[in-house]
Design a protein around this motif. Structure first.
Motif, PDB file in Angstrom:
ATOM      1  N   SER A  39       0.952  -1.277   0.105  1.00  6.54           N
ATOM      2  CA  SER A  39      -0.120   0.261  -0.106  1.00  6.54           C
ATOM      3  C   SER A  39       0.989   1.170   0.057  1.00  6.54           C
ATOM      4  CB  SER A  39      -0.799   0.016   1.220  1.00  6.54           C
ATOM      5  OG  SER A  39      -1.716   1.239   1.520  1.00  6.54           O
ATOM      6  N   GLU A  40       0.927   1.973  -1.084  1.00  9.24           N
ATOM      7  CA  GLU A  40       2.025   2.926  -1.417  1.00  9.24           C
ATOM      8  C   GLU A  40       1.847   4.099  -0.168  1.00  9.24           C
ATOM      9  OE1 GLU A  40       2.528   2.674  -6.205  1.00  9.24           O
ATOM     10  OE2 GLU A  40       1.830   4.406  -5.157  1.00  9.24           O
ATOM     11  N   ASP A  41       0.584   4.568  -0.016  1.00  6.66           N
ATOM     12  CA  ASP A  41       0.387   5.670   0.836  1.00  6.66           C
ATOM     13  C   ASP A  41       0.681   5.519   2.372  1.00  6.66           C
ATOM     14  OD1 ASP A  41      -2.646   6.616  -1.077  1.00  6.66           O
ATOM     15  OD2 ASP A  41      -0.550   7.106  -1.292  1.00  6.66           O
ATOM     16  N   SER A  42       0.456   4.180   2.635  1.00  5.81           N
ATOM     17  CA  SER A  42       0.620   4.217   4.155  1.00  5.81           C
ATOM     18  C   SER A  42       1.886   3.550   4.664  1.00  5.81           C
ATOM     19  CB  SER A  42      -0.634   3.690   4.853  1.00  5.81           C
ATOM     20  OG  SER A  42      -0.568   2.140   4.067  1.00  5.81           O
ATOM     21  N   VAL A  43       2.302   2.498   3.888  1.00  9.76           N
ATOM     22  CA  VAL A  43       3.220   1.631   4.472  1.00  9.76           C
ATOM     23  C   VAL A  43       4.664   1.180   3.740  1.00  9.76           C
ATOM     24  CG1 VAL A  43       1.257   0.219   5.562  1.00  9.76           C
ATOM     25  CG2 VAL A  43       2.350  -0.798   3.429  1.00  9.76           C
ATOM     26  N   GLU A  44       4.468   1.541   2.212  1.00 11.21           N
ATOM     27  CA  GLU A  44       5.833   1.315   1.713  1.00 11.21           C
ATOM     28  C   GLU A  44       6.954   2.003   2.284  1.00 11.21           C
ATOM     29  OE1 GLU A  44       5.416   2.163  -2.590  1.00 11.21           O
ATOM     30  OE2 GLU A  44       6.615   0.654  -3.012  1.00 11.21           O
ATOM     31  N   GLY A  45       8.062   1.273   2.288  1.00 11.19           N
ATOM     32  CA  GLY A  45       9.238   1.871   2.797  1.00 11.19           C
ATOM     33  C   GLY A  45       9.377   1.430   4.219  1.00 11.19           C
ATOM     34  N   ARG A  46       8.520   1.192   5.097  1.00  6.39           N
ATOM     35  CA  ARG A  46       8.380   0.818   6.525  1.00  6.39           C
ATOM     36  C   ARG A  46       7.928  -0.764   6.745  1.00  6.39           C
ATOM     37  NH1 ARG A  46       4.753   3.091   9.995  1.00  6.39           N
ATOM     38  NH2 ARG A  46       3.064   3.342   8.045  1.00  6.39           N
ATOM     39  N   PHE A  47       7.235  -1.213   6.052  1.00  2.24           N
ATOM     40  CA  PHE A  47       6.898  -2.640   6.097  1.00  2.24           C
ATOM     41  C   PHE A  47       7.399  -3.705   4.897  1.00  2.24           C
ATOM     42  CE2 PHE A  47       2.270  -1.821   8.216  1.00  2.24           C
ATOM     43  CZ  PHE A  47       3.066  -0.897   9.224  1.00  2.24           C
TER      44      PHE A  47
END
Length: 123
Positions: free
Chosen positions: A60-68
């Protein structure tokens, strides 16, 4: 009987990390897409991440990409979701899901679901 069982939820402070696991049983999920969805109180269930049988992934690009980060262990019939730099808005019940065929962000296309595990992030 097919079962998906999540584990690893809990409470953590903002900025912390958690690792969710999903154990599949009842059939071999090697050829299945595995995914994580979440549902916060008063909100609809939303797509978080998915991984295909070949290892391709979508977030989900808006919320989690780069963290999950989603991963799977074919041999162990498990999928995991590593969650870093958690935010209060990540607070939700997280569900593991599985489907045949390619990755989809639509929950209605997934035929198998776990019971969910609570993730609470305090600020």
């Amino acid at each position: 009987q097919v079962q998906l069982v999540e584990s690893g939820g809990g409470s953590v402070q903002a900025g912390g990390s958690l690792r969710l696991s999903c154990a599949a049983s009842g059939r071999t999920f090697s050829w299945y897409t595995m995914a994580w969805f979440r549902q916060a109180p008063g909100k609809e269930r939303e797509f978080v991440a998915a991984i295909s049988w070949s290892g391709g992934s979508l977030y989900s690009e808006d919320s989690v990409e780069g963290r999950f980060t989603i991963s799977r262990d074919i041999a162990k019939n498990t999928a995991s979701l590593q969650m870093n730099r958690l935010k209060s808005e990540d607070t939700a019940v997280y569900y593991c899901a599985a489907k045949g065929g390619p990755i989809s962000t639509s929950s209605s296309t997934y035929g198998y679901w776990g019971q969910g595990t609570q993730v609470t992030v305090s600020s």
